[in-house]
Design an enzyme around this catalytic site. Structure first.
Site, PDB file in Angstrom:
ATOM      1  CE  LYS A   1      10.490 -12.888  14.332  1.00 12.09           C
ATOM      2  NZ  LYS A   1      10.433 -12.205  15.588  1.00 12.09           N
TER       3      LYS A   1
ATOM      4  NE  ARG B   1      -2.518  -0.874   3.385  1.00 15.76           N
ATOM      5  CZ  ARG B   1      -3.110  -0.917   4.562  1.00 15.76           C
ATOM      6  NH1 ARG B   1      -4.341  -0.482   4.677  1.00 15.76           N
ATOM      7  NH2 ARG B   1      -2.503  -1.390   5.637  1.00 15.76           N
TER       8      ARG B   1
END
Lengths: 309, 309
Positions: free
Chosen positions: A90, A37
């Site tokens: 992660k 974005r």
């Protein structure tokens, strides 16, 4: 094997600093597109969203999701439904339950899902695992201490539910411990220090045991000040003391340096991702994240002074 | 099949009220021994501990562990190492990680491990699952509300870490929902009300979605006063509204009673345990407990007034 046409989704700091250079240096991958974005990357196709990329973009084989854990699952499901292989930063999700859904999706769509733990690719980790495999482990001490103001400036999300507080770095230690120790272990006691104005711990003291009752103690602390961070794992065995320092980059036996290497964790991740795709397999090990969930479920919360950045 | 020679370990309230009568009424089981520090049962061999039972006791085939979750894992491992089948009260452990160790032990020793969820054997649950399998689920509302002073008198452990607070009954609702709904679901938001003098929530408001984005909302509350408990699950479908009431004992479709039965959950558990042993299989579904861990990890904790029993 043909070069893998790869897209990065979420081009923030970790993507710019780690993922992009690792991909650029790996001939098995070619960065073909970016969906972000807020950022736009030269010399590749840029899109505002994963949806737009999948609809209008160039053909890709795989996506690497570097977006926050809260939105990653939906993106992973969408990408897999389009037949793309997926690598997850992660932790692999915001909840343990959603990772099971992802695992089933990967099987159904016949794609590779890789839940990555970058610290497992630190230079000394593979050697540590090999050395420990031939010894009897007697006790393990983990110290993971850093100054949150230095290492996580402005990351207000870390103090919100799901941000995991000191477990955000601590999970790296757990990802190494679960990789190098010979047996699974589980939590027996957790003491958590939670600032009065925060939802997540600023420090944690954890006691685990493995299946042979070997004690594994961990101290995670964000309140380290004025000194370098300590990211160390010490393992006492029947034949000497093994130490991983510098987050796994340095391996010592009885205080003597055995291995030391540069920071190349993300190179290791992308090499592994290419291998898994070539072998048609997934690698989704939730054990580090499960230990975090166990710690936050079972931990005794002590309220400590407010955290003001 | 021969009658199974069974031992109960931990002869407290739940063993006396539920396990013992269920075993006594099931011809596939014979209660052969009891190991309990504080109780002694007529007409069976009594021991102070599982260790003493295994060393000195009569030959047994299986143990049912009714001890607190904190000690159960060690007992389960010991029993399985002696070749005994094991049934665990809910939840199957204090941590998610230790259940993985138990699962591996059961495979290694070739015994049956049964992580039991008694509410799944409530009278209306099987019928609810069958009815839902043929409908499109639109939305799910779970209400699980009871007066903690009435239903958990003197249970101070429930407010300690690991005691799970309102999730102690709430996990029963989750064990039904995970059994009857057609798809797995995962948490997206949790708001937890935690008394200032307690470690665990007295109330929880949970929002889940399943893989098709069907919303599943749950309200757990221990602060119900002066009215009967509400243990209900409502499911809106494309072809009517299904309701499970009374903890699953009553099944209604569009408000009309379809099934109602007596409280015979533990009879169902022991029937299932005998079946699993006969088939040489284990049944270890952690999904209800995983939702609790996710809720306590991801939940926003609001401090509310102290709880004084």
């Amino acid at each position: 094997m043909d070069t893998l046409r790869l897209a990065i989704v979420g081009y923030g700091k970790i993507a710019r600093d780690q993922h992009h250079p690792a991909i650029a240096n790996d001939p098995r991958h070619r960065l073909t597109a970016v969906a972000s974005r807020n950022a736009s990357v030269p010399e590749v196709a840029n899109f505002e969203s994963l949806e737009a990329l999948l609809e209008q973009g160039p053909e890709i084989d795989a996506v690497s999701l570097c977006t926050p854990a809260g939105v990653r699952t939906q993106q992973a499901r969408l990408a897999m439904a389009h037949g793309k292989h997926v690598m997850l930063e992660k932790p692999p999700g915001a909840t343990l339950a959603e990772i099971e859904t992802l695992r089933e999706d990967a099987e159904r769509h016949g794609v590779t899902l890789f839940a990555s733990w970058h610290s497992r690719h630190a230079h000394g980790v593979a050697g540590a695992k090999r050395w420990l495999a031939e010894r009897q482990v007697r006790r393990v001490d983990i110290e993971w201490k850093e100054d949150v103001r230095v290492w996580h400036p402005g990351q207000a999300w870390i103090w919100q539910p799901g941000g995991m507080g000191v477990f955000d770095p601590g999970i790296n230690a757990l990802s190494i411990a679960t990789a190098i120790l010979p047996r699974p272990f589980h939590l027996v006691d957790a003491q958590l220090q939670v600032p009065g104005n925060c939802q997540t711990p600023i420090a944690a003291s954890l006691d685990f045991v493995d299946g042979e009752n070997v004690p594994i103690h961990a101290e995670f602390d964000f309140r380290q000040q004025g000194t370098p961070p300590i990211w160390e794992i010490h393992v006492e065995t029947d034949a000497g003391r093994m130490t991983l320092e510098a987050g796994g980059r340095r391996l010592l036996i009885d205080g003597k340096l055995q291995q030391e290497g540069p920071d190349a964790e993300y190179a290791g991740l992308y090499a592994r991702f290419a291998e898994l795709i070539a072998e048609g397999r997934s690698d989704v090990d939730v054990s580090p994240f499960r230990h975090v969930a166990d710690s936050l479920m079972l931990g005794y919360r002590h309220t400590v002074e407010d955290f003001i950045e």
